[in-house]
Scaffold this motif. Sequence first.
Motif, PDB file in Angstrom:
ATOM      1  N   GLY A  90      21.116 -16.840  27.601  1.00 43.69           N
ATOM      2  CA  GLY A  90      22.027 -17.054  28.899  1.00 43.69           C
ATOM      3  C   GLY A  90      22.321 -16.860  28.919  1.00 43.69           C
ATOM      4  O   GLY A  90      23.878 -17.303  29.627  1.00 43.69           O
ATOM      5  N   LYS A  91      23.308 -15.839  27.572  1.00 44.48           N
ATOM      6  CA  LYS A  91      24.655 -15.466  28.213  1.00 44.48           C
ATOM      7  C   LYS A  91      24.885 -14.044  28.670  1.00 44.48           C
ATOM      8  O   LYS A  91      23.367 -13.797  28.527  1.00 44.48           O
ATOM      9  CB  LYS A  91      25.232 -14.887  26.617  1.00 44.48           C
ATOM     10  CG  LYS A  91      25.059 -16.463  25.324  1.00 44.48           C
ATOM     11  CD  LYS A  91      26.390 -16.590  25.678  1.00 44.48           C
ATOM     12  CE  LYS A  91      26.407 -18.593  24.598  1.00 44.48           C
ATOM     13  NZ  LYS A  91      26.959 -19.601  25.236  1.00 44.48           N
ATOM     14  N   PRO A  92      25.810 -13.808  29.226  1.00 45.06           N
ATOM     15  CA  PRO A  92      26.533 -11.819  30.089  1.00 45.06           C
ATOM     16  C   PRO A  92      25.408 -11.209  28.526  1.00 45.06           C
ATOM     17  O   PRO A  92      25.933 -10.977  27.442  1.00 45.06           O
ATOM     18  CB  PRO A  92      27.904 -12.298  30.412  1.00 45.06           C
ATOM     19  CG  PRO A  92      28.407 -13.868  30.333  1.00 45.06           C
ATOM     20  CD  PRO A  92      27.079 -14.332  29.018  1.00 45.06           C
ATOM     21  N   LEU A  93      24.668  -9.884  29.773  1.00 50.66           N
ATOM     22  CA  LEU A  93      24.097  -9.178  29.343  1.00 50.66           C
ATOM     23  C   LEU A  93      25.470  -8.304  28.009  1.00 50.66           C
ATOM     24  O   LEU A  93      26.513  -7.887  29.557  1.00 50.66           O
ATOM     25  CB  LEU A  93      22.853  -8.477  29.048  1.00 50.66           C
ATOM     26  CG  LEU A  93      22.648  -9.501  29.425  1.00 50.66           C
ATOM     27  CD1 LEU A  93      20.894  -8.808  30.372  1.00 50.66           C
ATOM     28  CD2 LEU A  93      21.232  -9.909  28.578  1.00 50.66           C
ATOM     29  N   ALA A  94      25.329  -7.364  27.684  1.00 52.74           N
ATOM     30  CA  ALA A  94      26.302  -6.713  27.441  1.00 52.74           C
ATOM     31  C   ALA A  94      27.826  -7.442  27.156  1.00 52.74           C
ATOM     32  O   ALA A  94      28.725  -5.893  27.589  1.00 52.74           O
ATOM     33  CB  ALA A  94      25.984  -5.369  27.600  1.00 52.74           C
ATOM     34  N   GLN A  95      28.319  -8.088  26.866  1.00 58.72           N
ATOM     35  CA  GLN A  95      29.647  -8.574  27.233  1.00 58.72           C
ATOM     36  C   GLN A  95      30.566  -8.880  25.978  1.00 58.72           C
ATOM     37  O   GLN A  95      30.125  -8.581  24.799  1.00 58.72           O
ATOM     38  CB  GLN A  95      30.210  -9.734  27.223  1.00 58.72           C
ATOM     39  CG  GLN A  95      31.089 -10.071  27.768  1.00 58.72           C
ATOM     40  CD  GLN A  95      31.608 -12.111  28.033  1.00 58.72           C
ATOM     41  OE1 GLN A  95      30.426 -13.046  27.827  1.00 58.72           O
ATOM     42  NE2 GLN A  95      32.065 -11.998  29.174  1.00 58.72           N
ATOM     43  N   TRP A  96      31.360  -7.415  26.321  1.00 62.23           N
ATOM     44  CA  TRP A  96      31.796  -6.635  25.072  1.00 62.23           C
ATOM     45  C   TRP A  96      33.069  -7.914  24.075  1.00 62.23           C
ATOM     46  O   TRP A  96      33.991  -9.237  24.696  1.00 62.23           O
ATOM     47  CB  TRP A  96      33.788  -6.035  25.163  1.00 62.23           C
ATOM     48  CG  TRP A  96      33.090  -4.606  25.279  1.00 62.23           C
ATOM     49  CD1 TRP A  96      33.526  -4.454  26.938  1.00 62.23           C
ATOM     50  CD2 TRP A  96      32.136  -3.881  25.218  1.00 62.23           C
ATOM     51  NE1 TRP A  96      33.430  -2.938  27.418  1.00 62.23           N
ATOM     52  CE2 TRP A  96      32.449  -2.347  25.830  1.00 62.23           C
ATOM     53  CE3 TRP A  96      32.190  -3.227  23.726  1.00 62.23           C
ATOM     54  CZ2 TRP A  96      31.796  -1.530  25.828  1.00 62.23           C
ATOM     55  CZ3 TRP A  96      31.292  -2.605  23.401  1.00 62.23           C
ATOM     56  CH2 TRP A  96      31.404  -1.587  23.970  1.00 62.23           C
ATOM     57  N   SER A  97      32.282  -8.122  22.997  1.00 59.71           N
ATOM     58  CA  SER A  97      33.555  -8.948  21.886  1.00 59.71           C
ATOM     59  C   SER A  97      34.868  -9.218  21.806  1.00 59.71           C
ATOM     60  O   SER A  97      35.236  -8.183  22.597  1.00 59.71           O
ATOM     61  CB  SER A  97      32.793  -8.976  20.744  1.00 59.71           C
ATOM     62  OG  SER A  97      33.557  -9.672  19.475  1.00 59.71           O
ATOM     63  N   THR A  98      34.900  -9.863  22.094  1.00 67.53           N
ATOM     64  CA  THR A  98      36.710 -10.339  21.998  1.00 67.53           C
ATOM     65  C   THR A  98      37.373 -10.991  20.596  1.00 67.53           C
ATOM     66  O   THR A  98      38.282 -11.118  20.131  1.00 67.53           O
ATOM     67  CB  THR A  98      37.661 -11.531  23.252  1.00 67.53           C
ATOM     68  OG1 THR A  98      37.104 -12.966  22.869  1.00 67.53           O
ATOM     69  CG2 THR A  98      36.764 -10.761  24.403  1.00 67.53           C
ATOM     70  N   HIS A  99      36.606 -11.093  19.482  1.00 69.37           N
ATOM     71  CA  HIS A  99      37.089 -11.282  17.980  1.00 69.37           C
ATOM     72  C   HIS A  99      37.348 -10.365  17.846  1.00 69.37           C
ATOM     73  O   HIS A  99      37.064  -9.675  16.808  1.00 69.37           O
ATOM     74  CB  HIS A  99      35.562 -11.941  17.339  1.00 69.37           C
ATOM     75  CG  HIS A  99      35.985 -12.780  16.230  1.00 69.37           C
ATOM     76  ND1 HIS A  99      34.576 -13.580  15.729  1.00 69.37           N
ATOM     77  CD2 HIS A  99      37.242 -12.799  15.436  1.00 69.37           C
ATOM     78  CE1 HIS A  99      35.149 -14.126  14.785  1.00 69.37           C
ATOM     79  NE2 HIS A  99      36.451 -14.059  14.880  1.00 69.37           N
ATOM     80  N   ASP A 100      39.356 -10.206  17.334  1.00 71.07           N
ATOM     81  CA  ASP A 100      39.600  -8.977  16.787  1.00 71.07           C
ATOM     82  C   ASP A 100      39.433  -9.198  15.083  1.00 71.07           C
ATOM     83  O   ASP A 100      39.671 -10.528  14.695  1.00 71.07           O
ATOM     84  CB  ASP A 100      41.148  -9.475  16.674  1.00 71.07           C
ATOM     85  CG  ASP A 100      42.315  -8.370  15.680  1.00 71.07           C
ATOM     86  OD1 ASP A 100      41.683  -7.203  16.811  1.00 71.07           O
ATOM     87  OD2 ASP A 100      42.177  -8.959  15.000  1.00 71.07           O
ATOM     88  N   ARG A 101      39.328  -8.642  14.496  1.00 72.00           N
ATOM     89  CA  ARG A 101      39.202  -8.249  12.832  1.00 72.00           C
ATOM     90  C   ARG A 101      39.460  -6.803  12.343  1.00 72.00           C
ATOM     91  O   ARG A 101      38.397  -6.147  11.876  1.00 72.00           O
ATOM     92  CB  ARG A 101      37.524  -7.677  12.838  1.00 72.00           C
ATOM     93  CG  ARG A 101      36.404  -9.000  13.338  1.00 72.00           C
ATOM     94  CD  ARG A 101      35.079  -9.258  12.905  1.00 72.00           C
ATOM     95  NE  ARG A 101      34.024 -10.095  13.308  1.00 72.00           N
ATOM     96  CZ  ARG A 101      33.304 -11.275  13.287  1.00 72.00           C
ATOM     97  NH1 ARG A 101      33.997 -11.371  11.921  1.00 72.00           N
ATOM     98  NH2 ARG A 101      33.282 -12.054  13.987  1.00 72.00           N
ATOM     99  N   SER A 102      40.999  -7.106  12.788  1.00 73.33           N
ATOM    100  CA  SER A 102      41.550  -5.793  12.274  1.00 73.33           C
ATOM    101  C   SER A 102      42.080  -5.414  10.756  1.00 73.33           C
ATOM    102  O   SER A 102      42.993  -5.025  10.939  1.00 73.33           O
ATOM    103  CB  SER A 102      42.199  -4.962  13.299  1.00 73.33           C
ATOM    104  OG  SER A 102      42.977  -6.087  14.139  1.00 73.33           O
ATOM    105  N   ALA A 103      42.084  -7.342  10.565  1.00 75.00           N
ATOM    106  CA  ALA A 103      42.993  -7.124   9.632  1.00 75.00           C
ATOM    107  C   ALA A 103      43.095  -6.719   8.657  1.00 75.00           C
ATOM    108  O   ALA A 103      41.335  -6.293   7.915  1.00 75.00           O
ATOM    109  CB  ALA A 103      43.420  -8.337   8.861  1.00 75.00           C
ATOM    110  N   GLY A 104      43.665  -5.770   7.554  1.00 73.12           N
ATOM    111  CA  GLY A 104      43.794  -5.297   6.004  1.00 73.12           C
ATOM    112  C   GLY A 104      42.799  -5.544   5.014  1.00 73.12           C
ATOM    113  O   GLY A 104      41.611  -5.083   4.787  1.00 73.12           O
ATOM    114  N   ASN A 105      42.956  -7.201   5.508  1.00 73.93           N
ATOM    115  CA  ASN A 105      41.864  -7.588   3.781  1.00 73.93           C
ATOM    116  C   ASN A 105      40.489  -8.123   4.648  1.00 73.93           C
ATOM    117  O   ASN A 105      40.249  -7.869   3.852  1.00 73.93           O
ATOM    118  CB  ASN A 105      42.777  -9.121   3.698  1.00 73.93           C
ATOM    119  CG  ASN A 105      42.498 -10.205   4.457  1.00 73.93           C
ATOM    120  OD1 ASN A 105      43.301  -9.501   6.031  1.00 73.93           O
ATOM    121  ND2 ASN A 105      42.169 -10.990   5.025  1.00 73.93           N
ATOM    122  N   LEU A 106      40.562  -7.473   5.923  1.00 78.08           N
ATOM    123  CA  LEU A 106      39.055  -7.779   5.735  1.00 78.08           C
ATOM    124  C   LEU A 106      38.539  -5.963   6.154  1.00 78.08           C
ATOM    125  O   LEU A 106      37.801  -6.054   5.945  1.00 78.08           O
ATOM    126  CB  LEU A 106      38.774  -8.256   8.006  1.00 78.08           C
ATOM    127  CG  LEU A 106      39.166  -9.303   8.296  1.00 78.08           C
ATOM    128  CD1 LEU A 106      39.259  -9.426   9.471  1.00 78.08           C
ATOM    129  CD2 LEU A 106      38.536 -10.708   7.164  1.00 78.08           C
TER     130      LEU A 106
END
Length: 277
Positions: A154-170
């Motif tokens: 029941g979540k919004p369909l195709a909603q862009w994620s806001t979970h940033d994962r841009s750190a160099g260690n990642l």
Amino acid sequence: MTATEATEATEATENDGARGAAVASAATGLGPQPAPGATPPRTPLTARATAEFVGTALLVAVVIGSGIQATELTRDVGVQLLANSIATVFGLGILILLLGPVSGAHFNPVVTLAEWWTARHGGDGVTAREVAVYVPAQVVGAIAGAVLADAMFGKPLAQWSTHDRSAGNLLLGEVVATAVLVLLIFGLARTGRLRFAPVAVASYIGAAYWFTSSTSFANPAVTVGRAFSDTFAGIAPGSVAGFVGAQLVGGAVGLALVALIFRPGRSAGRPAAGRRW
């Protein structure tokens, strides 16, 4: 018995033996099976593409769906990750077991590209035409899987994620996760142990959830798909390019390690050509 009768009797015996061997092979599961990318004979490309689409979609649905379920049941991030990783291990293992004989169960553009590179250098693998079909099927399947998971909860369909994962260690974590994945798959292929792939690959991904800083996406298609869900397992669109780049680098590193470690004539269990799932 005439010479002609003797010849016919010999041929009949040989044919019976061949049929018996085929039956035994099918019964024991030890007969020729397709390696990742070395697709089974007489399997239509449309069937293989569909298997890649469905497999990738279900994989992403498992990853995102279990993440949503976990966050709704507990606020403990460690328990959430544990639930997410366990569901992924079982889901991935089953999908490889089910669809491996059809398409090779790539579900991952890095694996597909690695197979293509291997084929260019004389090994088993996919053709450029198959790559052009497999990769879009995987990406579209991943997006469909994300939408499906959101719809089920029941979540919004195709909603862009806001979970940033841009750190160099990642990004380093993604290089490591993908490199070891490629090393594992092609190492199993070169030592004749691809029958263990469903357990081995799923187990590795489960472990990599915990020992890599990025929680081991290790898959460009899955990365794109997870950008379409603003949930526990999502990734912000701005982080996707970095992750995909790191995964491609990891794939190249993995192939280099395979070439260094599993050299012809140096692997005790190296199989005959054509060893398959």
